[in-house]
Design a protein around this motif. Structure first.
Motif, PDB file in Angstrom:
ATOM      1  N   SER A 178      -6.226   7.443   4.140  1.00 36.20           N
ATOM      2  CA  SER A 178      -6.816   6.522   5.111  1.00 36.20           C
ATOM      3  C   SER A 178      -7.295   7.386   6.285  1.00 36.20           C
ATOM      4  O   SER A 178      -8.350   7.999   6.177  1.00 36.20           O
TER       5      SER A 178
ATOM      6  N   ILE B  12      -8.947   3.881  -2.591  1.00 37.36           N
ATOM      7  CA  ILE B  12      -8.088   3.252  -3.596  1.00 37.36           C
ATOM      8  C   ILE B  12      -8.165   4.041  -4.892  1.00 37.36           C
ATOM      9  O   ILE B  12      -9.248   4.210  -5.466  1.00 37.36           O
TER      10      ILE B  12
ATOM     11  N   THR C 210      -3.082   4.550  -2.776  1.00 35.41           N
ATOM     12  CA  THR C 210      -4.198   5.075  -1.988  1.00 35.41           C
ATOM     13  C   THR C 210      -4.227   6.606  -2.030  1.00 35.41           C
ATOM     14  O   THR C 210      -3.190   7.259  -2.212  1.00 35.41           O
TER      15      THR C 210
ATOM     16  N   PHE D 155     -10.421   3.576   3.821  1.00 37.57           N
ATOM     17  CA  PHE D 155      -9.304   3.991   2.972  1.00 37.57           C
ATOM     18  C   PHE D 155      -9.803   4.114   1.537  1.00 37.57           C
ATOM     19  O   PHE D 155     -10.816   3.521   1.158  1.00 37.57           O
TER      20      PHE D 155
ATOM     21  N   HIS E  13     -11.690   7.432  -7.189  1.00 30.98           N
ATOM     22  CA  HIS E  13     -11.267   6.427  -6.215  1.00 30.98           C
ATOM     23  C   HIS E  13     -12.435   5.573  -5.747  1.00 30.98           C
ATOM     24  O   HIS E  13     -13.604   5.926  -5.941  1.00 30.98           O
TER      25      HIS E  13
ATOM     26  N   LEU F 132      -1.247   2.450   4.864  1.00 34.71           N
ATOM     27  CA  LEU F 132      -2.556   2.674   5.464  1.00 34.71           C
ATOM     28  C   LEU F 132      -2.416   2.957   6.950  1.00 34.71           C
ATOM     29  O   LEU F 132      -1.838   2.159   7.691  1.00 34.71           O
TER      30      LEU F 132
ATOM     31  N   TYR G 117       0.845  -1.198   0.000  1.00 33.09           N
ATOM     32  CA  TYR G 117       0.000   0.000   0.000  1.00 33.09           C
ATOM     33  C   TYR G 117       0.878   1.246   0.000  1.00 33.09           C
ATOM     34  O   TYR G 117       1.761   1.392   0.839  1.00 33.09           O
TER      35      TYR G 117
END
Length: 299
Positions: A200, A228, A197, A226, A288, A163, A159
């Motif tokens: 978060s 993406i 990402t 979170f 996202h 995160l 990630y």
């Protein structure tokens, strides 16, 4: 699941138990019912369930009205839509005595994981750093009760940026990543190696179409969500939500589009997440996928 994903997940066999919800509705059903997600089962070592998070199945069934006596006027029709939610808005007391939603959110996530959560996360194969526990929210109502800074999930997904989430959500990555990897094999013929990402933990209010019903703070404010932006497979080009997501009124024509649609539907249908919001939801999610394991109800 492909054999390459099994190492590390054997210790996370609890994944199916950790699902945030079961049979979550799709965004094509964005009426009142689509805004309600069933509560998650308790995690290993979790504190006792709160009354505010009691499953709807445990609520008393509505009484069936008796037919009016002769000469009495017929009762008014049962409310529908938003009005039909009113009897369920209170916890165990009058709606006016109900704690603010931010407090209910904090209580929900604070009780979602116990002292053994980080040990279970380590056994699942994730790489992370523990963040000191937070006993109470800050002055704005935000905070992560049992925080971790996670760099790699149970199936090896990296990630970037890491995160910063509550340990309870981190444990559920086993189920979330399982869905992602299965759909990657089916549509991309390659596992996902990295997820980019957009955020978060962030102490902020809800944005977009849910703001009028949210009472303020986003699930991000508790490390329980979170975003993406991009999936990068081991082989092939990265899949961008902004570029490759195809809205629901059209059929995807690329494997990247099919992958994003399948991942979104599976995460909802399998109960891997309470909510998955993307470009179909509103313009604030155009670039996202928002994934959270939030409170059973939005309101």
């Amino acid at each position: 699941m492909h054999a390459r994903f099994l190492p590390g997940l054997a210790a996370a066999a609890m994944a199916s138990v950790l699902s945030c919800s079961h049979g979550s509705p799709t965004l094509s059903e964005l009426g009142g019912a689509a805004l309600i997600a069933p509560p998650a089962p308790a995690l290993p070592g979790a504190a006792p369930a709160l009354a505010a998070a009691a499953p709807a199945s445990q609520e008393a069934a509505p009484a069936v009205a008796a037919p009016p006596a002769a000469g009495e006027p017929a009762p008014p029709p049962a409310p529908s839509g938003w009005a039909s939610w009113a009897p369920h808005l209170g916890d165990a007391t009058d709606l006016g005595e109900r704690p603010p939603r931010a407090r209910r959110q904090w209580n929900y996530i604070a009780a979602a994981a116990g002292a053994d959560c980080r040990d279970a996360l380590k056994s699942a194969g994730a790489r992370f750093q523990a963040i000191a526990d937070t006993a109470k929210p800050n002055k704005k109502g935000c905070g992560i009760p049992h925080g971790v800074l996670l760099t790699r999930g149970p199936t090896g997904i990296v990630y970037s940026p890491p995160l910063q989430i509550d340990c309870s959500l981190a444990l559920r990555l086993a189920d979330i990543e399982r869905v992602i990897q299965e759909e990657a094999e089916a549509h991309l013929s390659s596992p996902i190696a990295r997820i980019s990402t957009l955020g978060s933990y962030a102490c902020r209010e809800v944005v977009g179409r849910m703001r009028p019903w949210s009472e303020g703070l986003s699930e991000h404010s508790f490390g329980n969500a979170f975003d993406i932006a991009r999936f990068t497979p081991k082989r092939g080009r990265a899949i961008s939500v902004l570029r490759d997501y195809v809205l629901r009124d059209k059929e995807p024509s690329t494997r990247e589009g099919h992958f994003l649609r399948s991942v979104t539907r599976r995460l909802r249908a399998d109960g891997a997440a309470s909510r998955v919001l993307g470009p179909d939801f509103d313009a604030s999610h155009r670039d996202h996928l928002h994934v959270d394991c939030g409170t059973p109800r939005w309101y």
